[in-house]
Structures are given as structure tokens and as C-alpha cells.
Design a protein around this motif. Structure first.
Motif, short mmCIF file in Angstrom:
data_model
loop_
_atom_site.label_atom_id
_atom_site.label_comp_id
_atom_site.label_asym_id
_atom_site.label_seq_id
_atom_site.Cartn_x
_atom_site.Cartn_y
_atom_site.Cartn_z
N GLU A 280 0.83 -1.21 0.00
CA GLU A 280 0.00 0.00 0.00
C GLU A 280 0.86 1.26 0.00
O GLU A 280 0.55 2.25 -0.68
CB GLU A 280 -0.94 -0.01 1.21
CG GLU A 280 -2.08 -1.02 1.10
CD GLU A 280 -3.10 -0.64 0.03
OE1 GLU A 280 -3.22 0.56 -0.32
OE2 GLU A 280 -3.79 -1.54 -0.48
N LEU A 281 1.97 1.24 0.74
CA LEU A 281 2.87 2.40 0.75
C LEU A 281 3.49 2.62 -0.63
O LEU A 281 3.74 3.76 -1.04
CB LEU A 281 3.96 2.20 1.79
CG LEU A 281 3.53 2.28 3.26
CD1 LEU A 281 4.67 1.82 4.17
CD2 LEU A 281 3.10 3.70 3.62
N ALA A 282 3.73 1.55 -1.36
CA ALA A 282 4.37 1.65 -2.67
C ALA A 282 3.50 2.38 -3.69
O ALA A 282 4.01 2.87 -4.71
CB ALA A 282 4.72 0.26 -3.20
N LYS A 283 2.19 2.48 -3.41
CA LYS A 283 1.31 3.20 -4.33
C LYS A 283 1.56 4.71 -4.29
O LYS A 283 1.13 5.43 -5.20
CB LYS A 283 -0.15 2.91 -3.99
CG LYS A 283 -0.57 1.46 -4.20
CD LYS A 283 -2.03 1.26 -3.77
CE LYS A 283 -2.47 -0.18 -3.96
NZ LYS A 283 -3.88 -0.38 -3.50
N GLY A 284 2.22 5.19 -3.22
CA GLY A 284 2.55 6.61 -3.12
C GLY A 284 1.36 7.52 -2.87
O GLY A 284 1.41 8.71 -3.18
N ARG A 285 0.29 6.98 -2.27
CA ARG A 285 -0.90 7.80 -2.02
C ARG A 285 -1.16 8.01 -0.54
O ARG A 285 -2.26 8.34 -0.13
CB ARG A 285 -2.12 7.15 -2.68
CG ARG A 285 -2.00 7.10 -4.20
CD ARG A 285 -3.31 6.71 -4.86
NE ARG A 285 -3.67 5.32 -4.57
CZ ARG A 285 -4.65 4.96 -3.76
NH1 ARG A 285 -5.36 5.86 -3.12
NH2 ARG A 285 -4.94 3.68 -3.58
#
Length: 461
Positions: A280-285
Motif C-alpha cells: 500500500e505504501l508503494a502506491k505513493g498515495r
């Protein structure tokens, strides 16, 4: 049921718990009680937000349909419409409340035995209703069954099948179409996973081996409670027999999922929390990730290593969801295998968590045991329950012992003590039973066992 045998609504405090309604049917509650709770719920959401409709869903228990229909009668009596979504998992009900933007009621007793049933209530948008955020008022109104407001409209009831829309929404959040082929054993425990899994995972590069997909509220094979290791034995045996890549076990209402690796070994919910948090963090949102205070210390460490900000909370979905709303967190996880997603109205969904794990596994070539090893850094005891007559006194004795040895204490939720060697433990009293719940974590297994046994010696003295 005769009038004299009917459960008394004046005793609703015994079935309305911290987060939901839960009790034995018909001994503790029945259709008469459900009708009054329905009326009180409709009046509450109308008074709070002007709601003119609510959505209901139910699990496969024999009592769920009559209870949900009686609840609907109570809702209709207050001039509020009912949309019946029919058979569904709890996260399907949250999808309904979110996508339709109406309050919701799910009829289920989750992992409890067959004689139980319950109701999980939420506001429009799947926002939680707990003891501190509306359940007390609903209980009081149901007990009195008297309202000043006179409904000004004739309410109606209708049906809507939302399973396909629910599946499409989840598949839009996690794309599994391009992963390598995986052999997946799924133990639905005769619960609602048997209804939702075939639709959500249909047509994907997954060879699904179904276990106990037949909907049966008597739970003929084992309790639908994967938190108890005894209920994972069948899945573990099937994993070895089928030579599968991953095993998934859902609880009765399929809002929780437990994961088993290719060797048949359970993967801790803390490791799953860390794995999904990284995705989820990798989505950058967003950067905030919620974890309750019993998850492994590896979770906040890994979140920080991936540029995130971990926020520690009390145990329980109402606390998690409140913190997610306050911080706009992208994800939240609990030691009990509840996983919460901002993209799913901050609600918990075992299916979406399972899809994330399937994607993480299928997007690379290593087996699940190797993939998850990076997220499992410490030795944990799991939750150990002890029946005690004086929970307060036993907790005080444990606190006194470890404070005297320099332990750092906090009381966010029960007693948490951190020790100089990196070990920690939490001791919490149950809200409903004469139990103390112990969780211990240490840098290695030997230290964990020594600390666990020392605490239990005091607790069980």
C-alpha cells in the motif's frame, strides 16, 4: 415462542457488546428482540443523518434469515426503507454500505458456534458504530421501544444482489490477471467464504482447491475460527497433500483471513500486516499505517523502512477505523487477522488482504515461506488465555514484578511492558469473560518462552 419464554429486552446489555450484538438464539435474543433493535437502529440513523434507507445482509446460519427479516420489520416501522442484499460476507455488507452510501446491518456471529447469532452495525459509508459511538443509545431506545417522532412516509423493502459488484470492486483494487499460476487451497469452514471466493477469484490464474465451501451454519467439520490452531489442521494437511503454493482460511463471516505457507506453516497476521503495508505504501498515495499494540514490533520497523509512518492503537475495529479516519491512513492491521483498507471505506476485508498476498506471491518466483520470512523478525507466543478470579489483582502483581526490574510500562490497552533486551508483553482483561489475555514477543524463541512462562506463573498463581 411463547410470551413467557421470550428474551427480555430489558436485558439487552448482555447481548450488545463493545462492537456489535452477539448472543445465543433463542435463549438470549430472538425475532422480537431483533425487531426492536431494527426500529431503534432506524430511528438512530435517521436522527443522526436523516437516513431514509438501510441495507442488510446475512450469513448462512439457520437463524439469520428470520432475524434479519424481523429487524427489517422494525426498520420499516420507523419509515425507513430496507435494501436486502441477502447472503453475504461481512465485508460485502461494508461494500454495500459504502457503495450505496447507506447505513448497514450484517447478521452474523462470525466465528462463534452455531447456537449464536449477532448483528454488526455501521453508518453510511461503512463507518463503525460501537459502544462509545451509538450502540448504547440504540440499546436504550430498543429497551424502551417508544419514539416521539411520527414517521411521515411509508417505507418499502427491496432486494439487490451485490455479489458481482463487490467482486468487481475488489478486482479493481488488486490486479491478479498477470501473476504466475498458483495452486491455492481455501478452507471456508462452511462459512461465507464459500459464497464469495468462487465469484471473486473466478477466471484468474489460480487453481483453487475448495475445502468446506458448502454453506452450513452447524459447522460440521470444524469451528470457523482460524485463530484457534486446531481449526487449521485440515488446511495444513491439505497443503501438504495437494502440494499447493498457499493456503487461505476464512472465518465464518469471511471478514478475516489466515494464511498458511507451502509447508503447511501458519504465517503470522503481523507478517501479513507488514507485507500488505509495504504494498500500500508503494502506491505513493499516503504514508500512515495503523497497527494495534499487539502486532509484532517488526510492523512499525518495516513501515518506517519503507517511508511510512506507523500509528499504534488499541485493539478493536472501532479504534482502528477512528484512527484511520483521523490520520487518513492507507492501511491498518491487527494481530487477529483483521485488515483495513482506505480504498475499502476504511473497513476490514479478509478477501482483499488475501488478494494482496496472492499478488505478492505471484509477482515473483520464491515460495511463500521465503517471501514472508523478511516480515517475521521475532518470536511471538500468540494469544494465551488464562481464567482468573481477580484480573485486576493479577495484572497488578505482574506490573509490580516487572516495574521492579526496570520495565517500561504503558496502559494504552491493558498492561504493556517493554524490557531492556527488546522483549515485550501485553496483558489485557477480556471485556466479556473472566480471562486475562497474554501476548509475548522476544528476539528469540528461548527468551520468549522464558518470559511467557514467568508471567503465566504469576497470572495463574
Amino acid at each position: 415462542m411463547g410470551e413467557l419464554a421470550r428474551p427480555r429486552t430489558s436485558g439487552l446489555s448482555s447481548i450488545i457488546k463493545a462492537y456489535d450484538v452477539r448472543g445465543v438464539v433463542p435463549d438470549e435474543w430472538d425475532e422480537h428482540v431483533a425487531r426492536r433493535i431494527g426500529a431503534a437502529f432506524a430511528e438512530f440513523v435517521h436522527a443522526e443523518s436523516g437516513a431514509t434507507a438501510v441495507v442488510t445482509a446475512h450469513d448462512m446460519r439457520d437463524s439469520s434469515v428470520p432475524l434479519s427479516r424481523a429487524f427489517a420489520e422494525g426498520v420499516l416501522s420507523r419509515g425507513v426503507d430496507v435494501v436486502e442484499a441477502g447472503l453475504g460476507s461481512t465485508d460485502l455488507l461494508y461494500f454495500a454500505a459504502g457503495s450505496l452510501d447507506v447505513p448497514g446491518a450484517m447478521f452474523t456471529a462470525s466465528h462463534n458456534p452455531a447456537q449464536y447469532n449477532g448483528i454488526k452495525l455501521c453508518r453510511a459509508g461503512a463507518a463503525p458504530i460501537g459502544q462509545d459511538s451509538g450502540l448504547v443509545t440504540i440499546r436504550e431506545w430498543a429497551e424502551h421501544d417508544s419514539y416521539e417522532r411520527v414517521p411521515t412516509r411509508t417505507a418499502s423493502i427491496g432486494q439487490r444482489d451485490l455479489l458481482a459488484e463487490y467482486a468487481a470492486h475488489l478486482r479493481g483494487l488488486v490486479d491478479l490477471s498477470g501473476i504466475r499460476p498458483l495452486r491455492v487451497v481455501v478452507d471456508a469452514g462452511n462459512g461465507m467464504g464459500g459464497h464469495t471466493v468462487p465469484v471473486v477469484l473466478a477466471g484468474l490464474p489460480l487453481d483453487v482447491v475448495p475445502m468446506y465451501f458448502e454453506l452450513d451454519g452447524s459447522f460440521p467439520h470444524h469451528e470457523a475460527n482460524p485463530l484457534d490452531p486446531a481449526n487449521l489442521v485440515d488446511l495444513q494437511e491439505a497443503m501438504r497433500r495437494e502440494r499447493a503454493d498457499i493456503g487461505l482460511a476464512f472465518d465464518g463471516d469471511a471478514d478475516r483471513v489466515f494464511v498458511v505457507d507451502e509447508n503447511g506453516d501458519p504465517v503470522s497476521p503481523s507478517a501479513i500486516t507488514a507485507l500488505v503495508a509495504v504494498r500500500e505504501l508503494a502506491k505513493g498515495r499516503g504514508t500512515t499505517v495503523i497497527h494495534n499494540l499487539i502486532t509484532s514490533r517488526a510492523v512499525p520497523e518495516i513501515v518506517r523502512e519503507h517511508g511510512g509512518e506507523p500509528v499504534r492503537t488499541r485493539v478493536g475495529h472501532s479504534f482502528i477505523k477512528a484512527e484511520m479516519a483521523r490520520t487518513d491512513a492507507v492501511f491498518g492491521g491487527e494481530h487477529s487477522a483483521h485488515y483495513y483498507f482506505r480504498d475499502f471505506w476504511r473497513a476490514d476485508t479478509g478477501m482483499l488482504a488475501a488478494m494482496h498476498v496472492l499478488a505478492a506471491l505471484g509477482e515473483q518466483s520464491r515460495p511463500l515461506s521465503e517471501l514472508t520470512a523478511a516480515y517475521s523478525r521475532y518470536a511471538a507466543s500468540g494469544e494465551i488465555n488464562s481464567t482468573v478470579a481477580d484480573a485486576t489483582g493479577r495484572t497488578a502483581a505482574v506490573r509490580e514484578l516487572f516495574e521492579g526490574e526496570g520495565g517500561t510500562v504503558d496502559e494504552l490497552d491493558g498492561l504493556t511492558v517493554e524490557l531492556a533486551d527488546g522483549s515485550w508483553f501485553n496483558l489485557r482483561a477480556s471485556n466479556t469473560e473472566p480471562l486475562l489475555r497474554l501476548n509475548v514477543e522476544a528476539p528469540d524463541a528461548a527468551r520468549m518462552v522464558a518470559l511467557r512462562d514467568r508471567i503465566l506463573e504469576v497470572v495463574r498463581a
